[in-house]
Design an enzyme around this catalytic site. Structure first.
Site, mmCIF file in Angstrom:
data_model
loop_
_atom_site.group_PDB
_atom_site.id
_atom_site.type_symbol
_atom_site.label_atom_id
_atom_site.label_comp_id
_atom_site.label_asym_id
_atom_site.label_seq_id
_atom_site.Cartn_x
_atom_site.Cartn_y
_atom_site.Cartn_z
ATOM 1 N N PHE A 1 0.439 -1.205 -0.094
ATOM 2 C CA PHE A 1 -0.173 -0.256 0.005
ATOM 3 C C PHE A 1 0.877 1.294 0.013
ATOM 4 O O PHE A 1 0.397 2.057 0.745
ATOM 5 C CB PHE A 1 -0.267 0.073 1.778
ATOM 6 C CG PHE A 1 -1.709 -1.210 1.318
ATOM 7 C CD1 PHE A 1 -2.412 -1.994 0.646
ATOM 8 C CD2 PHE A 1 -1.194 -2.150 2.488
ATOM 9 C CE1 PHE A 1 -2.880 -3.768 0.648
ATOM 10 C CE2 PHE A 1 -1.748 -3.867 3.040
ATOM 11 C CZ PHE A 1 -2.866 -3.607 1.441
ATOM 12 N N CYS A 2 1.991 1.230 -0.230
ATOM 13 C CA CYS A 2 3.182 2.077 -0.738
ATOM 14 C C CYS A 2 3.414 2.826 0.728
ATOM 15 O O CYS A 2 3.416 3.920 0.913
ATOM 16 C CB CYS A 2 2.389 3.962 -1.490
ATOM 17 S SG CYS A 2 2.170 2.783 -3.499
ATOM 18 N N ALA A 3 3.401 2.002 1.830
ATOM 19 C CA ALA A 3 3.700 2.585 3.053
ATOM 20 C C ALA A 3 4.481 1.557 3.676
ATOM 21 O O ALA A 3 4.100 0.608 4.280
ATOM 22 C CB ALA A 3 2.869 2.711 4.233
#
Ligand code: PMP
Length: 463
Positions: free
Chosen positions: A369-371
């Site tokens: 999740f781009c995290a």
């Protein structure tokens, strides 16, 4: 027992969509044959357009012309609509009268712009729970400190407040709501802590604003960044709203037409305000779409958005929790938006996501999740699945996901899956290539199922 298997009289009252969105009845082909109404549980990534937004855009297009550049009547119409959109977006986030609303492409763009406006030497504080959009622009500077988030949003806020109290920071950059757990950060408290320590506060509003009203002036937030495509206005506009002093003193984000007052061989006088950072022809369609979404969301009765989302989140968390073989990540935060991450231990998240799409027409997000840093600290270093709701989501959508997962856990997928062309999917996939889909479905009205169809899945032969 899961919601999917409850006998009809025991089912909770079905919750419909809160607002009409475009494409709510769109069907997609299944790899097992037939088609299904597409269930979009990936609103946190990009939400569908509100019908009100699509109508507004359709009404604008015949009158659309250049903005800020033309003497023609329609140029002046477009300019006026663009500037009115700016006002509307500012009002939506409760901006101060002297705040500036800069139209950007997205939250990523807005935060990148702000990161270039921090006065020289200013130290920045962030936590490692951030989406990369609110981490990487800061992390690239040696003057940034990244604190470790805590076991919940409150503990993360404690860690940020403790670090701020040591003094020396110019800016705290924090998300309003996590795109992984949905947890809402206590922004009022953080703003107070930052200001008490002489720092300003920038909020990544990408996930919070689609779900909650935010009044930046009242909350003491100095800047907020947002994305139209997460706010049901997917026409390429986002915004940075907030204090003008840093922005006026910063290098123009883009060098080009519209950002200047006067250009000579030896000197350029740059504009101030929004113009300074909006060089090039502006995205008037995106801005008008975004403003319409803001107006539509603002017109909802108080509490309606929160109640709709809380009910769907509860249905999701309880339904997932009742499935043996599913683990929900931080299922019960004190305050959270409709974003729920879960895993199926022993199963690759991307393979499960591919199954949900191929056999059930359900769209979720998989991965980190781009995290990535947050995923690591949550104990999902290889990623998970994320279901996220929006104003177009109904309880039937959640039931479709739960039923599909229940089937997966009970009897496994019907098809064989593997990595094909770099992505998980059925090894033998009869669905039309995604690139051909629009040509195949355009004008194909039967692909739109009535929303009250008794069965979402039509087992007609696949196209
Ligand atoms: N911040 C958060 C919390 C997000 O969820 C996202 C999008 N996933 C972004 C920033 C970036 O938004 P955009 O891709 O629109 O720039």
């Amino acid at each position: 027992m899961t919601l999917g298997t409850l006998p009809t009289p025991c089912r909770p009252t079905a919750l419909g969509p809160l607002l009409p969105v475009v494409g709510a009845a769109t069907r997609v082909p299944l790899a097992t044959g037939g088609r299904a109404r597409y269930v979009n549980l990936d609103n946190a990534a990009s939400a569908p357009a509100l019908e009100a937004v699509a109508d507004r855009v359709a009404r604008l297009l015949p009158h659309y012309a250049s903005v800020h550049r033309g003497a023609g009547y329609l140029s002046r119409v477009s300019t006026a609509l663009f500037e009115a959109a700016r006002e509307r977006v500012g009002a939506f986030v409760g901006a101060r009268p002297d705040d500036v609303v800069v139209f950007t492409r997205s939250t990523t763009d807005a935060l990148d712009l702000l990161s270039r406006a921090v006065p020289d030497g200013g130290r920045v504080l962030v936590a490692d729970v951030e989406h990369h959009a609110n981490l990487l622009p800061w992390q690239r500077s040696a003057r940034t400190t990244v604190v470790r988030g805590g076991p919940d949003a409150r503990a993360t806020a404690d860690a940020l407040a403790a670090e701020l109290a040591g003094g020396g920071y110019a800016l705290l950059a924090v998300t309003g709501a996590s795109n992984v757990t949905g947890e809402v950060l206590p922004l009022h408290r953080l703003a107070r802590a930052a200001h008490a320590a002489g720092a300003r506060v920038a909020v990544d509003g990408a996930q919070l604003l689609p779900h909650r009203r935010v009044e930046i002036a009242a909350a003491g937030i100095d800047w907020i960044a947002l994305s139209g495509h997460k706010l049901y206005a997917p026409f390429g506009a986002g915004a940075l709203v907030g204090r003008r002093d840093w922005l006026d003193a910063a290098e123009p984000y883009l060098a080009g037409g519209g950002a200047t007052l006067d250009v000579r061989a030896d000197a350029v006088r740059w504009a101030v305000g929004a113009d300074r950072h909006e060089a090039g022809s502006p995205n008037v369609v995106g801005a008008v779409a975004l403003a319409e979404a803001c107006a539509t969301l603002s017109a909802l009765p108080d509490g309606a958005l929160e109640a709709h989302e809380a009910a769907l989140r509860e249905q999701l968390v309880e339904g997932l929790g009742a499935l043996e073989g599913v683990v929900v990540v931080r299922p019960h935060p004190a305050d959270a938006v409709g974003v729920v991450t879960f895993t199926l231990p022993g199963h690759d998240a991307s393979a499960v996501a591919a199954y949900l799409s191929a056999e059930h027409g359900v769209g979720v997000r998989d991965g980190r999740f781009c995290a990535h840093r947050f995923a690591d600290s949550l104990g999902i270093p290889t990623g998970g699945l994320r279901a996220s709701t929006g104003v177009g989501t109904s309880s039937r959508d959640v039931e479709r996901l739960l039923g599909a997962l229940e089937q997966f856990l009970a009897s496994g997928p019907r098809l064989e899956y593997g990595v094909v062309d770099g992505a998980w999917g059925p090894l033998d996939d009869p669905r039309p290539a995604p690139a051909d889909f629009l040509e195949l479905v355009l004008d194909d009205a039967p692909l739109d199922a009535p929303l009250d169809a008794p069965d979402d899945v039509l087992h007609a032969p696949a196209r």
